[in-house]
Design a protein around this motif. Structure first.
Motif, short mmCIF file in Angstrom:
data_model
loop_
_atom_site.label_atom_id
_atom_site.label_comp_id
_atom_site.label_asym_id
_atom_site.label_seq_id
_atom_site.Cartn_x
_atom_site.Cartn_y
_atom_site.Cartn_z
N SER A 1 1.01 3.89 -3.05
CA SER A 1 0.56 5.26 -2.88
C SER A 1 1.62 6.26 -3.32
N LYS A 2 2.88 5.97 -3.01
CA LYS A 2 3.97 6.84 -3.44
C LYS A 2 4.05 6.89 -4.96
N ARG B 1 0.82 -1.21 0.00
CA ARG B 1 0.00 0.00 0.00
C ARG B 1 0.86 1.26 0.00
N ARG B 2 1.87 1.33 0.87
CA ARG B 2 2.67 2.54 0.98
C ARG B 2 3.42 2.84 -0.31
#
Length: 211
Positions: A125-126, A121-122
């Protein structure tokens, strides 16, 4: 060879060159860029054939995650050991994608498909944020062919949040199943979920063989 034919041949060669390098880059970066590859591969109406062919692997050929990592995700998210939750578990995935992969298993003698979220997810998102900044720049430079790319990427950024929470997918599957059972139960079969083996990053459903 006519000038037009020579020009088309040169463009085909250039597209093949660029598409192969894009394929390698997407395979290395993964995540959101795999999604971009999927959109391009499916866009036969607007993408040159060389690009669609080169990026076809993004549809279902993402590199699998190591079995040890997958097992750790499943056991942490469900709060139970795989050996205690499943009668059988196949470490070889039957499908891989940008944010999840599917494993075959069995529960109480019933074959099931287990979709496991890969926890990116992280990074995802980036990547989307970086793509949004690029879209804003292209629009400012008037290099976006008149498309409102920032709005497109922003809308996708909102939609993609649900892809990392399989509880949302489970809810949608339940609603879809109820609709099917109401009007099309004699024509369409939907997989039954195993609710006590579903969580934010694990979705377990009855295995249905395709015909």
């Amino acid at each position: 060879m006519t000038d037009d034919a020579a020009r088309h041949e040169a463009w085909d060669a250039q597209h093949a060159w660029g598409a192969e390098r894009a394929r390698r880059m997407i395979r290395d970066l993964g995540g959101f860029y795999t999604k971009v590859g999927q959109v391009a591969a499916a866009g036969s109406q607007m993408m040159p054939p060389a690009w669609c062919a080169a990026l076809a692997e993004t549809m279902d050929a993402a590199p699998p995650v190591h079995p040890r990592v997958v097992r750790r995700i499943v056991e942490r998210d469900l709060g139970v050991r795989i050996a205690d939750a499943f009668d059988e578990w196949d470490d070889e995935p039957v499908a891989t994608a940008s944010v999840a992969q599917v494993h075959r298993a069995s529960v109480n003698g019933t074959q099931v498909a287990v979709k496991v979220g890969l926890g990116r997810r992280r990074q995802f998102s980036k990547d989307v944020d970086a793509m949004y900044r690029q879209a804003v720049l292209l629009k400012a430079l008037k290099m976006d062919a008149g498309l409102d790319l920032p709005s497109v990427v922003a809308a996708y950024r909102e939609l993609v949040k649900d892809e990392f929470d399989f509880r949302v997918e489970l809810s949608k599957l339940d609603r879809f199943s109820r609709l099917i059972q109401k009007d099309f139960r004699n024509y369409i079969t939907t997989p039954a979920s195993v609710r006590d083996l579903c969580s934010e990053r694990v979705l377990t459903c009855e295995w249905l063989e395709g015909k």
